[in-house]
Write a protein that holds these residues in place. Structure first.
Motif, PDB file in Angstrom:
ATOM      1  N   LEU A 141       0.939  -1.696  -0.043  1.00 30.43           N
ATOM      2  CA  LEU A 141       0.032   0.083  -0.448  1.00 30.43           C
ATOM      3  C   LEU A 141       0.672   0.807  -0.019  1.00 30.43           C
ATOM      4  O   LEU A 141       1.625   1.234   1.130  1.00 30.43           O
ATOM      5  CB  LEU A 141      -0.670  -0.053   1.071  1.00 30.43           C
ATOM      6  N   LEU A 146      -6.170   6.024   0.103  1.00 30.77           N
ATOM      7  CA  LEU A 146      -6.382   4.715  -0.339  1.00 30.77           C
ATOM      8  C   LEU A 146      -7.324   5.112  -1.537  1.00 30.77           C
ATOM      9  O   LEU A 146      -8.372   5.933  -1.398  1.00 30.77           O
ATOM     10  CB  LEU A 146      -6.386   3.482   0.476  1.00 30.77           C
ATOM     11  N   SER A 174      -9.230   8.582   2.544  1.00 26.89           N
ATOM     12  CA  SER A 174     -10.154   7.588   1.190  1.00 26.89           C
ATOM     13  C   SER A 174     -11.228   7.934   0.101  1.00 26.89           C
ATOM     14  O   SER A 174     -11.939   8.217   1.402  1.00 26.89           O
ATOM     15  CB  SER A 174      -9.493   5.966   1.653  1.00 26.89           C
ATOM     16  N   GLU A 254      -7.659   2.342 -10.363  1.00 25.81           N
ATOM     17  CA  GLU A 254      -6.655   1.990 -10.023  1.00 25.81           C
ATOM     18  C   GLU A 254      -6.904   1.782  -8.006  1.00 25.81           C
ATOM     19  O   GLU A 254      -6.331   2.528  -7.527  1.00 25.81           O
ATOM     20  CB  GLU A 254      -5.934   2.955 -10.458  1.00 25.81           C
ATOM     21  N   ASP A 256      -7.186  -0.104  -5.142  1.00 29.99           N
ATOM     22  CA  ASP A 256      -5.568  -0.300  -3.713  1.00 29.99           C
ATOM     23  C   ASP A 256      -7.106  -1.757  -2.995  1.00 29.99           C
ATOM     24  O   ASP A 256      -6.066  -2.587  -3.108  1.00 29.99           O
ATOM     25  CB  ASP A 256      -4.989   0.613  -2.594  1.00 29.99           C
ATOM     26  N   ALA A 286      -5.503  -6.121  -7.536  1.00 26.22           N
ATOM     27  CA  ALA A 286      -5.870  -5.059  -6.182  1.00 26.22           C
ATOM     28  C   ALA A 286      -5.410  -6.267  -5.082  1.00 26.22           C
ATOM     29  O   ALA A 286      -6.098  -7.213  -4.889  1.00 26.22           O
ATOM     30  CB  ALA A 286      -6.331  -4.285  -6.097  1.00 26.22           C
TER      31      ALA A 286
END
Length: 296
Positions: A141, A146, A174, A254, A256, A286
């Motif tokens: 990470l 995130l 996030s 994209e 995480d 991911a």
């Protein structure tokens, strides 16, 4: 929160421990670092040789556990370590049940060749049989907030996963990307050839309109739930079979982390999260958080 961290000395396990340490969990968090020792000493070896090999395995296990505890000790959480003998997948599930864990965290080596075999024998086994949420960490990470992809279909399983995510502290700032997979007309009818005549297709298009309306309503409701934990929630639909749509969406944002319920609705939507979730786990780049519906 009670967390079980699987430690085997691999790079994947270290990534998992580091990812866990990034979460802003409270001081009352309890983490058990678990190393499962699988003996490889042949039964017919001379006793002194077998004893030496066992001592070597024990020393290596102690070193692996110590490394994991060293990472966790700086968090301020309540931390302890355990070593048990047995099959890793079975032992992880058994200890999670024994300790009433809320979350299992473990690493994954990769998605191809013999690494996929390992994934199937350990991570997948844990994901299928665990009594609690399972976070499979696939890559490190980064620093900062995130991007979390949350799959929904309006089922109890999907909404239970959303509730679990809202209770899991994540880095500040996030973003939650909320996706609803809507199957195309051809997928609904399993068609690959020429379109059917309008009288035949009309009910299918009507079903499609219903699904899109249902998706909009579900996204609206689940966005409101996620807004309690995320300042930024971005709902959208993705057309296609559920697994492919979720994987495609994860790449687009994209992600995480991908969050899924362990089972979803059946029928025309083909949102069989009992199998879709495991296929996403197998092929996603991911990390993946799988949340089962609690036993009633």
């Amino acid at each position: 929160m009670r967390i079980l961290l699987a430690a085997d000395g691999s790079e994947g396990a270290r990534r998992a421990a580091e990812a866990l340490c990034r979460l802003p969990l409270g001081a009352d968090t309890r983490v058990t670092a678990l190393h499962v020792l699988t003996r490889y000493v042949p039964a017919r070896l001379p006793r002194d040789v077998a004893t030496a090999l066992r001592a070597d395995e024990d020393a290596r296990a102690a070193g692996i556990l110590q490394e994991a505890l060293a990472l966790l000790d700086r968090t301020g959480w309540q931390v302890d370590g355990r070593t048990v003998e047995g099959h890793p997948g079975q032992a992880i599930v058994a200890i999670a049940e024994e300790e009433a864990s809320d979350l299992i965290v473990l690493g994954a080596l990769g998605l191809s060749g013999w690494q996929r075999v390992l994934m199937g024998s350990i991570s997948m086994a844990v994901a299928k049989h665990a009594p609690c949420a399972v976070w499979v960490v696939k890559r490190p990470l980064g620093e900062g907030p995130l991007d979390v992809l949350v799959a929904t279909d309006g089922s109890d399983h999907a909404r239970n996963a959303i509730s679990a995510l809202c209770r899991l502290p994540l880095p500040k700032g996030s973003t939650a990307h909320l996706v609803y997979a809507v199957p195309s007309v051809n997928e609904q009818l399993h068609l690959t050839g020429s379109p059917l005549d309008p009288p035949v297709m009309e009910p299918v298009y009507e079903a499609g309109r219903f699904l899109r309306e249902h998706a909009e309503q579900v996204l609206k409701e689940d966005t409101e739930t996620l807004a309690a934990a995320f300042a930024d929630v971005r709902p959208f639909t993705e057309e296609g079979e559920a697994r492919r749509a979720i994987l495609r969406a994860a790449d687009q944002v994209e992600a995480d982390l991908i969050v899924l319920g362990s089972k979803g609705l059946s029928g025309i939507r083909e949102f069989f999260l009992g199998s879709v979730s495991h296929r996403v786990l197998k092929y996603a780049r991911a990390s993946v958080l799988l949340v089962p519906l609690p036993a009633r």
